[in-house]
Design a protein around this motif. Structure first.
Motif, PDB file in Angstrom:
ATOM      1  N   TRP A   1      13.945 -10.662  -0.324  1.00 56.64           N
ATOM      2  CA  TRP A   1      14.275 -10.690  -1.743  1.00 56.64           C
ATOM      3  C   TRP A   1      13.716 -11.913  -2.435  1.00 56.64           C
ATOM      4  N   GLU A   2      13.402 -12.955  -1.695  1.00 55.39           N
ATOM      5  CA  GLU A   2      12.785 -14.128  -2.300  1.00 55.39           C
ATOM      6  C   GLU A   2      11.376 -13.804  -2.790  1.00 55.39           C
ATOM      7  N   MET A   3      10.638 -13.049  -1.994  1.00 53.12           N
ATOM      8  CA  MET A   3       9.274 -12.667  -2.345  1.00 53.12           C
ATOM      9  C   MET A   3       9.221 -11.319  -3.072  1.00 53.12           C
ATOM     10  N   GLY A   4      10.346 -10.594  -3.098  1.00 51.77           N
ATOM     11  CA  GLY A   4      10.352  -9.256  -3.696  1.00 51.77           C
ATOM     12  C   GLY A   4       9.478  -8.302  -2.908  1.00 51.77           C
ATOM     13  N   LYS A   5       9.476  -8.447  -1.579  1.00 51.28           N
ATOM     14  CA  LYS A   5       8.538  -7.730  -0.720  1.00 51.28           C
ATOM     15  C   LYS A   5       9.292  -6.798   0.241  1.00 51.28           C
ATOM     16  N   LEU A   6       8.937  -5.518   0.215  1.00 50.52           N
ATOM     17  CA  LEU A   6       9.489  -4.515   1.119  1.00 50.52           C
ATOM     18  C   LEU A   6       8.375  -4.066   2.050  1.00 50.52           C
ATOM     19  N   THR A   7       8.617  -4.174   3.371  1.00 43.60           N
ATOM     20  CA  THR A   7       7.603  -3.767   4.345  1.00 43.60           C
ATOM     21  C   THR A   7       8.194  -2.764   5.329  1.00 43.60           C
ATOM     22  N   VAL A   8       7.324  -1.925   5.861  1.00 42.28           N
ATOM     23  CA  VAL A   8       7.670  -0.974   6.914  1.00 42.28           C
ATOM     24  C   VAL A   8       6.725  -1.274   8.066  1.00 42.28           C
ATOM     25  N   ASP A   9       7.281  -1.614   9.212  1.00 40.46           N
ATOM     26  CA  ASP A   9       6.480  -2.036  10.368  1.00 40.46           C
ATOM     27  C   ASP A   9       5.436  -3.085   9.988  1.00 40.46           C
ATOM     28  N   GLU A  10       5.872  -4.080   9.219  1.00 42.68           N
ATOM     29  CA  GLU A  10       5.073  -5.232   8.793  1.00 42.68           C
ATOM     30  C   GLU A  10       3.914  -4.877   7.863  1.00 42.68           C
ATOM     31  N   GLU A  11       3.972  -3.712   7.226  1.00 45.32           N
ATOM     32  CA  GLU A  11       2.945  -3.282   6.276  1.00 45.32           C
ATOM     33  C   GLU A  11       3.618  -2.997   4.942  1.00 45.32           C
ATOM     34  N   ASN A  12       2.949  -3.282   3.835  1.00 43.80           N
ATOM     35  CA  ASN A  12       3.492  -2.974   2.515  1.00 43.80           C
ATOM     36  C   ASN A  12       3.962  -1.524   2.514  1.00 43.80           C
ATOM     37  N   TRP A  13       5.175  -1.279   2.014  1.00 47.24           N
ATOM     38  CA  TRP A  13       5.765   0.052   2.123  1.00 47.24           C
ATOM     39  C   TRP A  13       4.935   1.125   1.432  1.00 47.24           C
ATOM     40  N   LYS A  14       4.292   0.796   0.306  1.00 49.37           N
ATOM     41  CA  LYS A  14       3.468   1.797  -0.383  1.00 49.37           C
ATOM     42  C   LYS A  14       2.263   2.173   0.459  1.00 49.37           C
ATOM     43  N   GLU A  15       1.630   1.179   1.071  1.00 47.79           N
ATOM     44  CA  GLU A  15       0.483   1.442   1.937  1.00 47.79           C
ATOM     45  C   GLU A  15       0.914   2.223   3.185  1.00 47.79           C
ATOM     46  N   TYR A  16       2.049   1.855   3.740  1.00 46.83           N
ATOM     47  CA  TYR A  16       2.556   2.544   4.933  1.00 46.83           C
ATOM     48  C   TYR A  16       2.713   4.040   4.655  1.00 46.83           C
ATOM     49  N   PHE A  17       3.345   4.388   3.536  1.00 51.45           N
ATOM     50  CA  PHE A  17       3.559   5.792   3.233  1.00 51.45           C
ATOM     51  C   PHE A  17       2.290   6.479   2.785  1.00 51.45           C
ATOM     52  N   ARG A  18       1.376   5.757   2.192  1.00 52.18           N
ATOM     53  CA  ARG A  18       0.088   6.347   1.817  1.00 52.18           C
ATOM     54  C   ARG A  18      -0.674   6.743   3.087  1.00 52.18           C
ATOM     55  N   HIS A  19      -0.644   5.884   4.117  1.00 48.32           N
ATOM     56  CA  HIS A  19      -1.317   6.203   5.383  1.00 48.32           C
ATOM     57  C   HIS A  19      -0.610   7.321   6.122  1.00 48.32           C
ATOM     58  N   SER A  20       0.705   7.405   6.027  1.00 46.65           N
ATOM     59  CA  SER A  20       1.437   8.432   6.760  1.00 46.65           C
ATOM     60  C   SER A  20       1.244   9.823   6.139  1.00 46.65           C
ATOM     61  N   GLU A  21       0.845   9.882   4.870  1.00 47.31           N
ATOM     62  CA  GLU A  21       0.614  11.169   4.214  1.00 47.31           C
ATOM     63  C   GLU A  21      -0.723  11.783   4.613  1.00 47.31           C
ATOM     64  N   GLN A  22      -1.637  10.964   5.094  1.00 44.29           N
ATOM     65  CA  GLN A  22      -2.985  11.454   5.416  1.00 44.29           C
ATOM     66  C   GLN A  22      -3.017  12.162   6.742  1.00 44.29           C
TER      67      GLN A  22
END
Length: 73
Positions: free
Chosen positions: A52-73
């Motif tokens: 919350w200090e950085m306002g950063k949400l990650t999934v398996d140490e990757e930006n959550w938007k990128e993580y889900f973008r890769h999982s859709e492919q």
């Protein structure tokens, strides 16, 4: 989580959340807590971390938007 609606304190001991066991571990640095990590014991689900200090949400140490973008492919 990023919207601040996840009650992370409730899950500091493993509990069920929508049928899946989860556990939260607070993230600390030298001056206090800066976020938390959500992990799913006994499963192969990815680890989710919110700083919350950085306002950063990650999934398996990757930006959550990128993580889900890769999982859709």
């Amino acid at each position: 989580m990023a919207a601040g609606r996840f009650n992370w304190r409730r899950y500091c001991t493993p509990q069920t959340y929508f049928g899946q066991e989860i556990c939260v571990t607070p993230l600390h640095c030298s001056y206090g807590q800066i976020g938390y990590t959500v992990h799913f014991p006994y499963s192969n689900m990815p680890e989710v971390e919110y700083d919350w200090e950085m306002g950063k949400l990650t999934v398996d140490e990757e930006n959550w938007k990128e993580y889900f973008r890769h999982s859709e492919q």
